[in-house]
Design a protein around this motif. Structure first.
Motif, PDB file in Angstrom:
ATOM      1  N   GLY A  69      13.873 -28.678  13.401  1.00  0.00           N
ATOM      2  CA  GLY A  69      14.101 -27.992  12.144  1.00  0.00           C
ATOM      3  C   GLY A  69      13.223 -28.433  10.987  1.00  0.00           C
ATOM      4  N   LYS A  70      12.239 -29.294  11.251  1.00  0.00           N
ATOM      5  CA  LYS A  70      11.355 -29.766  10.179  1.00  0.00           C
ATOM      6  C   LYS A  70      10.075 -28.946  10.155  1.00  0.00           C
ATOM      7  CE  LYS A  70      12.945 -34.541  10.919  1.00  0.00           C
ATOM      8  NZ  LYS A  70      12.524 -35.926  11.242  1.00  0.00           N
ATOM      9  N   ARG A  71       9.323 -29.116   9.063  1.00  0.00           N
ATOM     10  CA  ARG A  71       7.961 -28.603   8.995  1.00  0.00           C
ATOM     11  C   ARG A  71       7.012 -29.790   9.004  1.00  0.00           C
ATOM     12  NH1 ARG A  71       7.328 -24.273   4.301  1.00  0.00           N
ATOM     13  NH2 ARG A  71       8.488 -25.772   3.007  1.00  0.00           N
ATOM     14  N   GLY A 374       1.010 -30.964  12.254  1.00  0.00           N
ATOM     15  CA  GLY A 374       0.305 -30.210  11.226  1.00  0.00           C
ATOM     16  C   GLY A 374       0.532 -28.720  11.253  1.00  0.00           C
ATOM     17  N   GLU A 375       1.571 -28.268  11.939  1.00  0.00           N
ATOM     18  CA  GLU A 375       1.807 -26.829  12.101  1.00  0.00           C
ATOM     19  C   GLU A 375       1.946 -26.113  10.763  1.00  0.00           C
ATOM     20  OE1 GLU A 375       5.268 -23.907  14.026  1.00  0.00           O
ATOM     21  OE2 GLU A 375       5.120 -25.998  14.667  1.00  0.00           O
ATOM     22  N   SER A 377       0.858 -27.359   7.626  1.00  0.00           N
ATOM     23  CA  SER A 377       0.065 -27.971   6.554  1.00  0.00           C
ATOM     24  C   SER A 377      -0.345 -26.956   5.499  1.00  0.00           C
ATOM     25  CB  SER A 377      -1.176 -28.651   7.132  1.00  0.00           C
ATOM     26  OG  SER A 377      -0.834 -29.734   7.964  1.00  0.00           O
ATOM     27  N   GLU A 378      -0.995 -25.891   5.919  1.00  0.00           N
ATOM     28  CA  GLU A 378      -1.469 -24.919   4.940  1.00  0.00           C
ATOM     29  C   GLU A 378      -0.313 -24.172   4.301  1.00  0.00           C
ATOM     30  OE1 GLU A 378      -4.591 -22.481   6.421  1.00  0.00           O
ATOM     31  OE2 GLU A 378      -5.857 -24.189   6.964  1.00  0.00           O
ATOM     32  N   GLU A 379       0.703 -23.833   5.077  1.00  0.00           N
ATOM     33  CA  GLU A 379       1.860 -23.114   4.541  1.00  0.00           C
ATOM     34  C   GLU A 379       2.505 -23.889   3.396  1.00  0.00           C
ATOM     35  OE1 GLU A 379       4.925 -21.434   7.296  1.00  0.00           O
ATOM     36  OE2 GLU A 379       6.172 -23.004   6.396  1.00  0.00           O
ATOM     37  N   VAL A 380       2.726 -25.187   3.594  1.00  0.00           N
ATOM     38  CA  VAL A 380       3.400 -26.000   2.587  1.00  0.00           C
ATOM     39  C   VAL A 380       2.568 -26.092   1.315  1.00  0.00           C
ATOM     40  CG1 VAL A 380       4.081 -28.372   2.039  1.00  0.00           C
ATOM     41  CG2 VAL A 380       4.798 -27.334   4.198  1.00  0.00           C
ATOM     42  N   PHE A 381       1.269 -26.296   1.449  1.00  0.00           N
ATOM     43  CA  PHE A 381       0.453 -26.454   0.246  1.00  0.00           C
ATOM     44  C   PHE A 381       0.191 -25.129  -0.446  1.00  0.00           C
ATOM     45  CE2 PHE A 381      -0.251 -30.591   2.178  1.00  0.00           C
ATOM     46  CZ  PHE A 381      -0.029 -31.402   1.074  1.00  0.00           C
ATOM     47  N   ARG A 382       0.215 -24.045   0.287  1.00  0.00           N
ATOM     48  CA  ARG A 382       0.155 -22.737  -0.374  1.00  0.00           C
ATOM     49  C   ARG A 382       1.397 -22.534  -1.246  1.00  0.00           C
ATOM     50  NH1 ARG A 382      -2.500 -20.684   4.527  1.00  0.00           N
ATOM     51  NH2 ARG A 382      -4.615 -20.036   3.937  1.00  0.00           N
ATOM     52  N   GLU A 383       2.547 -23.022  -0.749  1.00  0.00           N
ATOM     53  CA  GLU A 383       3.764 -22.928  -1.561  1.00  0.00           C
ATOM     54  C   GLU A 383       3.641 -23.708  -2.865  1.00  0.00           C
ATOM     55  OE1 GLU A 383       6.892 -22.493   2.200  1.00  0.00           O
ATOM     56  OE2 GLU A 383       6.912 -24.293   0.945  1.00  0.00           O
TER      57      GLU A 383
END
Length: 403
Positions: A69-71, A374-375, A377-383
């Motif tokens: 359940g984590k990112r 790192g699945e 990585s980009e999603e989180v920083f785009r947020e």
């Protein structure tokens, strides 16, 4: 209702204890972002894989228990750009969860004071082998060394004439992780009341000593060790283990001696009730070798399942010594929802181990599988508002690992 919906946790941690706390928080609805070094958490692929084939073989099931359940964000915090990205992520969080030792946090400028300068309402949650102060604060430790061995558990389980047992992997980690969850919830409550960030801390040693508290209590007062006992030197036959006809074990646990006549009756050794050698608890203790010999012979006459029915009907308290395959097939554990299912995008559905508590009316449980390295990585920083230019700069700087 997800009790911790809206809470963000940044987890800079590896192995089991701290990630286990993060998994519980994720099960409760928190957005847990696991920050992994390039290549990922070293526990990935480290523990026994499931002996299955096809897409299911690709799943790291032990890793899933403490990381579902984590990112996952892959960051190189030894690179300045990686540390800056981590601090920006921390600025958006409610909790920073780590098992890094104090000297390593200091090396990277990640002391609680620095983190709370970025985010004044942050709960900084730390777990270590031996705590945050004292002569061994910088000493690395795992649950076998700090929880089981140094906490006294292995010693008490070692018979006087036997070898020290090897404990299983992870129980101390999971117990300590649950203690950290409680501390984090306490910290969040304090932030709600005061508006000020908090630092909470626990250790494998602390949890090991708390777990052994019942046995340590008298030693704290009289300075004496508890006796270590083999089966033939136990204080009472009503608190002992016996092998059955199918080469399995069961445990009797009945404090006091009032159940002795009933036990003798169901075992077919009624003569032991009136025999002077076994007439009361003191006499049985003096002759425990003979008691165990007689009871061993009786228990060896039937299977564990047969004895289970007989003992249950007689109102005697016992428990089976289950193998792991028996545990996962236990209908009582299943009825309690202790083996919830996870939906994996390629492996389909599989069972995992659930958290050991419930909350009426709450949606508690795994929300998905463990992430790949790192699945997100980009999603989180785009947020966080990063555009493609910033993401590319991070890639080139090595913040996301080797450019």
């Amino acid at each position: 209702m997800k009790p911790l919906a809206g809470v963000r946790v940044v987890e800079l941690a590896n192995w089991i204890a701290a990630p286990a706390a993060g998994a519980v928080l994720a099960d409760l609805g928190a957005d847990v972002i696991k920050v992994e070094p390039p290549g990922g958490d070293p526990v990935r692929g480290f523990l026994r894989p499931a002996q299955v084939s096809g897409p299911a073989a690709e799943v790291d099931y032990p890793f899933t228990v403490s990381n579902r359940g984590k990112r996952s964000v892959e960051l190189a915090i030894n690179v300045e750009a990686g540390r800056a990205a981590l601090l920006e992520l921390v600025s958006s969080a409610d909790v920073f969860l780590t098992n890094m030792l104090a000297y390593r946090l200091s090396r990277y400028g990640l002391e609680a004071s620095n983190l709370q300068a970025v985010n004044p309402r942050l709960v900084v949650a730390q777990v270590s082998g031996y705590g945050s102060r004292g002569p061994d604060a910088h000493r690395p430790g795992y649950d076998i060394t700090a929880f089981f061995a140094r906490g006294g558990m292995i010693h008490t389980m070692t018979p006087p004439d036997g070898d020290a047992p090897k404990p299983p992997t992870g129980p101390g980690d999971h117990a300590t992780g649950m203690a950290l969850v409680a501390a984090i919830l306490l910290g969040l409550r304090a932030v709600d009341k005061t508006g000020q960030g908090q630092v909470v801390d626990t250790s494998l040693l602390s949890m090991g000593i708390w777990t052994m508290g019942t046995m340590l209590a008298a030693t704290l007062v009289d300075g004496r060790d508890s006796g270590r006992r083999s089966r033939s030197t136990e204080i009472t036959a009503l608190n002992n283990r016996y092998r059955t006809a199918d080469d399995r074990w069961l445990y009797l646990t009945m404090p006091g001696g009032e159940k002795w006549p009933k036990l003798c009756e169901v075992l077919g050794v009624e003569d032991m009730v009136t025999d002077e050698r076994f007439r009361d608890a003191r006499a049985r203790y003096r002759n425990m070798g003979l008691v165990v010999e007689r009871l061993d012979k009786a228990f060896a006459s039937k299977t564990r399942a047969e004895w289970g029915r007989i003992l249950d009907d007689a109102g005697l308290v016992w428990g089976p010594v289950y193998s792991l395959t028996e545990v996962v097939a236990d209908p009582q554990a299943d009825a309690l929802g202790l083996f919830p299912e996870i939906e994996h995008p390629t492996a389909g559905r599989f069972r995992t181990v659930g958290i050991p508590f419930e909350m009426e009316g709450a949606d508690i449980g795994p929300s998905g599988p463990a992430p790949s390295v790192g699945e997100h990585s980009e999603e989180v920083f785009r947020e966080l508002g990063w555009d493609e230019t910033r993401l590319e700069e991070a890639r080139l700087s090595g913040a996301f690992g080797r450019p």
